[in-house]
Each structure stands twice: as structure tokens, then as C-alpha cells.
Design an enzyme around this catalytic site. Structure first.
Site, PDB file in Angstrom:
ATOM      1  N   CYS A 118      94.710  70.506 -60.654  1.00 28.69           N
ATOM      2  CA  CYS A 118      94.562  71.946 -61.149  1.00 28.69           C
ATOM      3  C   CYS A 118      95.369  71.814 -62.501  1.00 28.69           C
ATOM      4  O   CYS A 118      95.116  72.826 -63.358  1.00 28.69           O
ATOM      5  CB  CYS A 118      95.294  72.938 -60.463  1.00 28.69           C
ATOM      6  SG  CYS A 118      94.793  72.718 -58.690  1.00 28.69           S
ATOM      7  N   HIS A 128      97.815  78.805 -64.485  1.00 32.26           N
ATOM      8  CA  HIS A 128      97.061  78.380 -63.470  1.00 32.26           C
ATOM      9  C   HIS A 128      96.810  79.595 -62.255  1.00 32.26           C
ATOM     10  O   HIS A 128      97.967  79.991 -62.036  1.00 32.26           O
ATOM     11  CB  HIS A 128      97.241  77.204 -63.022  1.00 32.26           C
ATOM     12  CG  HIS A 128      96.468  76.592 -61.518  1.00 32.26           C
ATOM     13  ND1 HIS A 128      95.359  76.827 -61.677  1.00 32.26           N
ATOM     14  CD2 HIS A 128      96.855  76.320 -60.358  1.00 32.26           C
ATOM     15  CE1 HIS A 128      94.740  76.338 -60.440  1.00 32.26           C
ATOM     16  NE2 HIS A 128      95.782  75.991 -59.862  1.00 32.26           N
ATOM     17  N   ASN A 171      91.024  80.197 -56.953  1.00 32.77           N
ATOM     18  CA  ASN A 171      91.523  79.000 -57.817  1.00 32.77           C
ATOM     19  C   ASN A 171      90.389  78.068 -57.960  1.00 32.77           C
ATOM     20  O   ASN A 171      89.728  77.496 -57.020  1.00 32.77           O
ATOM     21  CB  ASN A 171      92.642  78.495 -56.552  1.00 32.77           C
ATOM     22  CG  ASN A 171      93.442  77.092 -57.335  1.00 32.77           C
ATOM     23  OD1 ASN A 171      93.005  76.750 -58.134  1.00 32.77           O
ATOM     24  ND2 ASN A 171      94.390  76.900 -56.621  1.00 32.77           N
TER      25      ASN A 171
HETATM   26  O1  UT7 Z   1      96.505  74.913 -57.354  1.00 29.06           O
HETATM   27  C1  UT7 Z   1      97.278  74.507 -56.323  1.00 29.06           C
HETATM   28  C2  UT7 Z   1      96.894  74.953 -55.142  1.00 29.06           C
HETATM   29  N1  UT7 Z   1      97.496  75.558 -53.925  1.00 29.06           N
HETATM   30  C3  UT7 Z   1      98.318  76.563 -53.953  1.00 29.06           C
HETATM   31  O2  UT7 Z   1      98.824  77.253 -55.106  1.00 29.06           O
HETATM   32  C4  UT7 Z   1      98.726  77.110 -52.708  1.00 29.06           C
HETATM   33  C5  UT7 Z   1     100.414  77.678 -52.762  1.00 29.06           C
HETATM   34  N2  UT7 Z   1     100.628  78.357 -51.640  1.00 29.06           N
HETATM   35  C6  UT7 Z   1     100.113  79.582 -51.508  1.00 29.06           C
HETATM   36  O3  UT7 Z   1      99.482  80.182 -52.349  1.00 29.06           O
HETATM   37  C7  UT7 Z   1     100.461  80.300 -50.133  1.00 29.06           C
HETATM   38  O4  UT7 Z   1     101.514  79.497 -49.466  1.00 29.06           O
HETATM   39  C8  UT7 Z   1      99.284  80.555 -49.169  1.00 29.06           C
HETATM   40  C9  UT7 Z   1      98.478  81.734 -49.741  1.00 29.06           C
HETATM   41  C10 UT7 Z   1      98.459  79.354 -49.008  1.00 29.06           C
HETATM   42  C11 UT7 Z   1      99.826  81.109 -47.885  1.00 29.06           C
HETATM   43  O5  UT7 Z   1     100.504  82.222 -47.981  1.00 29.06           O
HETATM   44  P1  UT7 Z   1     101.893  82.394 -47.140  1.00 29.06           P
HETATM   45  O6  UT7 Z   1     102.609  83.627 -47.527  1.00 29.06           O
HETATM   46  O7  UT7 Z   1     102.706  81.121 -47.084  1.00 29.06           O
HETATM   47  O8  UT7 Z   1     101.358  82.313 -45.745  1.00 29.06           O
HETATM   48  P2  UT7 Z   1     101.456  81.318 -44.444  1.00 29.06           P
HETATM   49  O9  UT7 Z   1     101.012  80.037 -44.564  1.00 29.06           O
HETATM   50  O10 UT7 Z   1     102.982  81.461 -43.959  1.00 29.06           O
HETATM   51  O11 UT7 Z   1     100.838  82.040 -43.267  1.00 29.06           O
HETATM   52  C12 UT7 Z   1     101.445  83.127 -42.723  1.00 29.06           C
HETATM   53  C13 UT7 Z   1     100.386  83.614 -41.542  1.00 29.06           C
HETATM   54  C14 UT7 Z   1     100.291  82.460 -40.521  1.00 29.06           C
HETATM   55  O12 UT7 Z   1     100.255  83.217 -39.330  1.00 29.06           O
HETATM   56  P3  UT7 Z   1     101.293  83.206 -38.375  1.00 29.06           P
HETATM   57  O13 UT7 Z   1     101.653  81.738 -37.949  1.00 29.06           O
HETATM   58  O14 UT7 Z   1     102.280  83.876 -39.016  1.00 29.06           O
HETATM   59  O15 UT7 Z   1     100.693  83.872 -37.009  1.00 29.06           O
HETATM   60  C15 UT7 Z   1      98.720  82.095 -40.744  1.00 29.06           C
HETATM   61  O16 UT7 Z   1      98.079  81.416 -39.831  1.00 29.06           O
HETATM   62  O17 UT7 Z   1      99.278  84.026 -42.015  1.00 29.06           O
HETATM   63  C16 UT7 Z   1      98.254  83.136 -41.422  1.00 29.06           C
HETATM   64  N3  UT7 Z   1      97.170  82.804 -42.282  1.00 29.06           N
HETATM   65  C17 UT7 Z   1      96.155  83.842 -42.602  1.00 29.06           C
HETATM   66  N4  UT7 Z   1      95.878  85.133 -41.831  1.00 29.06           N
HETATM   67  C18 UT7 Z   1      94.562  85.463 -42.419  1.00 29.06           C
HETATM   68  C19 UT7 Z   1      96.866  81.810 -43.133  1.00 29.06           C
HETATM   69  N5  UT7 Z   1      95.712  81.989 -43.814  1.00 29.06           N
HETATM   70  C20 UT7 Z   1      95.302  83.241 -43.450  1.00 29.06           C
HETATM   71  C21 UT7 Z   1      93.931  83.941 -43.748  1.00 29.06           C
HETATM   72  N6  UT7 Z   1      93.822  85.104 -43.213  1.00 29.06           N
HETATM   73  N7  UT7 Z   1      93.119  83.337 -44.674  1.00 29.06           N
END
Ligand code: UT7
Length: 321
Positions: A111, A246, A276
Site C-alpha cells: 500500500c 492511505h 482499500n
Molecule cells: O493497507 C493495510 C491493510 N490493512 C489494514 O489497514 C488493516 C488494519 N486493521 C483494521 O483496519 C481492523 O483491525 C479491521 C477492520 C481489520 C478489524 O477491525 P477490529 O475492530 O480490529 O475487529 P476485530 O478483528 O477485533 O474483530 C471484532 C469482531 C470479531 O468477532 P468476535 O471474535 O468479537 O466475536 C470478528 O470475528 O468482529 C468480527 N468480524 C466481523 N464481523 C462482521 C471481523 N470481520 C467482520 C466482518 N463482519 N466483516
């Protein structure tokens, strides 16, 4: 010494909304919007590829710059999803443009690729006999996305952006860097490239990500990289008119604004419509701002990114168009 004299972008035909993703993965529009800020993204069809999207962006950028393809000395393509391994995507685009005086190469800094490309372009323009460089960020991330993995598939989109650079004053300072010890946080299988070439989507070769680790890296490095670029440019954060970050997550951008004590409205965002798009993200946002007339002669503009590798980079410049 280098300055940007033209921009362009090109997006695939097909827009996929959060709502439509609910039909094939366990997610919701509410979750995606509240956790990321994304509402929809462009997803390429089988016949839309990295090279053609990059070509579309290049044509616009050349038109905006008021130069022809034969004026170009170099074409640099930043991509994680190359059109093919050989020829590289840059040569593919050169051939379509008829830019026969241009040397062509691809780079991969995920990215942050567009910022890395600008730094290389700036260095090349220090050469006595070189005048114009075209830098393109272009991606078809959907072709290496696991559409069964809700934690990644809702995030990514496809598209291309480009900028033409010319010798002259504009770019004030650039900082790039990487931390390869964190590489596993965001990776593809060994054969991701063959997926792209074959147009298949096999889960063992697709993007996997430790979102939380990348998030932690991002909220720390975004303000840090920007501060380093400001220092290099002999500038203070409050002098900036616009910051183009980004487009990975609205919450990451909000956190950077807070850490830098800058109003959020100085940060340009289009993530709601694009998701993204990796190496294309900053280039597409820059072109949108240029097309909307948001960038005025003399404005101080910064671009800042982070991504797989893990990589990061920031640039400060004066807008001279
Ligand atoms: O260009 C660089 C690329 N990458 C990035 O910039 C990613 C950086 N990271 C992020 O933006 C965030 O960490 C994410 C958006 C990827 C995830 O957000 P988060 O607030 O860190 O969520 P999480 O991973 O802690 O997940 C929270 C909950 C989980 O469920 P449980 O375990 O609490 O029951 C996940 O399984 O949300 C669940 N979850 C979803 N639920 C509905 C994860 N993805 C999804 C989804 N829809 N798409």
C-alpha cells in the site's frame, strides 16, 4: 527536484456494496461502516486487469499534464497484483501508450508503493537528461482476496491512479521505510501471482491478515512518518492544507489526526466509495482532489501511507499546478 504536473485514475466497471456482500459472507453493512468507514468498493471483472486499469489512469494523467507518451523518460508501476511477471506491468502499459522513449519497471511496496514510486521518480529526475516520469499505482486486489474470509474481503477494492512528475520545485521531502520483522501480519501465499494470471481465486494463495497487528502498526507509524517528512521539509504540521492518507480505515485516519493535533477535515477521504486499493489508494485520492479543484497553487500537501511488508512512507510537497 520534482513536481507533480498531472494526475489520472481509472476504476473497474463494477461496484460492490456492503449490502450485496451480506449475501455471501457473514457480515453486515453496519459492522463494515462502523469498523472501517467503507460502504462500497470497485471489484474488477475477469477481463479487467492491472495493466488496463493502469493504462486508463496513465492516459488521463498525461492529458492533465499536457504532454505526450513519447515525452516520458520512465514509467514506474507500483503494484502487488502485477498484470504478469514478464513482461512487467510497466512495459505492458508502455506498449499500449506507445511511450517508446520510456524505461519501464515495477515496484512492490504494497500500500506504500505509490509513495516509494514518487521517491524513486524524484531521484531519477535529478539525472541531467531526464525530464518526465510517470508513476502509477494499480491493483486488482480482488483477484488475491479470499471472499470466504470476512475479516479481509470487506476491506479491499480495485483501481488505479497515476501522476506525471517533471523536473522542478514542488516535492519538499519524502520519507520511506519498512519493518520486515512484521511481514507475516499481512501476506499472500507463495503462489498469489499465479492466481492473478490464471484468473482463479484459490484460498491457499490469498491474502491473510492479522488486522489488529496491522492496525497497531498503522496508528503508530502514520503520525510518525508524517512528522519525519515534515521535519525533512522544514515544515510544521499546522502549515499543511491537505493530508492524503492511505485509505485503509477511517478509524486509523481519525487516530492520526488526533495524534498530530490536526482537524480531521484536512484529511481527504474517499474510502467510503473505494475501500482499500493498496498501491492505488493515495494516487486515486490525489486525482479526485485535483479533479474537484480542491488543490490550489501553493497549497502544502502531504501524502502518507503504510502497508504490507510492513512498509510506510510520507511526502510533503507544494502544489504547483
Ligand atoms: O493497507 C493495510 C491493510 N490493512 C489494514 O489497514 C488493516 C488494519 N486493521 C483494521 O483496519 C481492523 O483491525 C479491521 C477492520 C481489520 C478489524 O477491525 P477490529 O475492530 O480490529 O475487529 P476485530 O478483528 O477485533 O474483530 C471484532 C469482531 C470479531 O468477532 P468476535 O471474535 O468479537 O466475536 C470478528 O470475528 O468482529 C468480527 N468480524 C466481523 N464481523 C462482521 C471481523 N470481520 C467482520 C466482518 N463482519 N466483516
Amino acid at each position: 527536484m520534482a513536481r507533480i504536473i498531472g494526475t489520472g485514475s481509472c476504476m473497474p466497471r463494477n461496484v460492490v456494496t456492503n449490502k450485496s456482500m451480506e449475501s455471501y459472507v457473514d457480515t453486515s453493512d453496519e459492522w463494515i461502516v462502523s469498523r472501517t468507514g467503507i460502504k462500497e468498493r470497485y471489484i474488477s471483472e475477469k477481463d479487467e486487469n492491472t495493466g488496463d486499469l493502469g493504462y486508463g489512469a496513465a492516459v488521463e494523467a498525461l492529458r492533465d499534464a499536457g504532454i505526450g507518451p513519447m515525452d516520458l523518460d520512465y514509467i514506474i508501476v507500483a503494484t502487488t497484483t502485477p498484470h504478469s511477471l514478464v513482461p512487467n506491468t510497466s512495459c505492458y502499459i508502455q506498449g499500449k501508450l506507445g511511450a517508446m522513449n520510456a524505461a519501464c519497471f515495477d515496484i512492490n511496496a504494497a500500500c506504500t508503493g505509490f509513495i516509494y514510486g514518487l521517491e524513486i521518480a524524484q531521484s531519477l529526475l535529478n539525472l541531467k537528461d531526464k525530464e518526465y516520469v510517470l508513476v502509477i499505482g494499480t491493483e486488482v486486489l480482488s483477484k488475491i482476496t479470499d471472499f470466504g474470509d470476512r475479516s479481509t474481503c470487506v476491506l479491499f477494492g480495485d483501481g488505479a491512479g497515476a501522476a506525471v512528475l517533471r523536473k522542478g520545485e514542488g516535492i519538499l521531502g519524502i520519507v520511506t521505510g519498512a519493518d520486515g520483522t512484521k511481514g507475516e501480519c499481512l501476506s499472500t501465499g507463495d503462489f498469489a501471482v499465479s492466481n492473478i494470471l490464471a484468473g482463479v481465486n484459490e484460498s491457499k494463495n490469498l491474502i491473510s491478515m492479522d488486522g489488529k497487528e496491522v492496525y497497531k502498526f498503522a496508528v503508530n507509524i502514520l503520525p510518525l512518518a508524517l512528522e519525519k517528512a515534515l521535519e525533512k521539509s522544514d515544515m510544521k504540521a499546522e502549515e499543511l492544507d491537505h493530508i492524503i492518507p492511505h485509505q485503509a480505515n477511517v478509524r486509523i485516519i481519525e487516530s492520526a489526526a488526533k495524534r498530530l493535533h490536526l482537524p480531521l477535515d484536512k484529511f481527504y477521504m474517499n474510502i467510503e466509495r473505494t475501500g482499500n486499493t493498496s498501491a492505488a489508494s493515495i494516487a486515486i485520492a490525489l486525482d479526485e482532489m485535483n479533479k474537484k479543484g480542491l488543490l490550489k497553487m501553493g497549497d502544502k500537501v502531504s501524502m502518507v501511507g503504510f502497508g504490507g511488508g510492513l512498509t510506510y512512507g510520507a511526502i510533503c510537497m507544494e502544489w504547483t499546478m
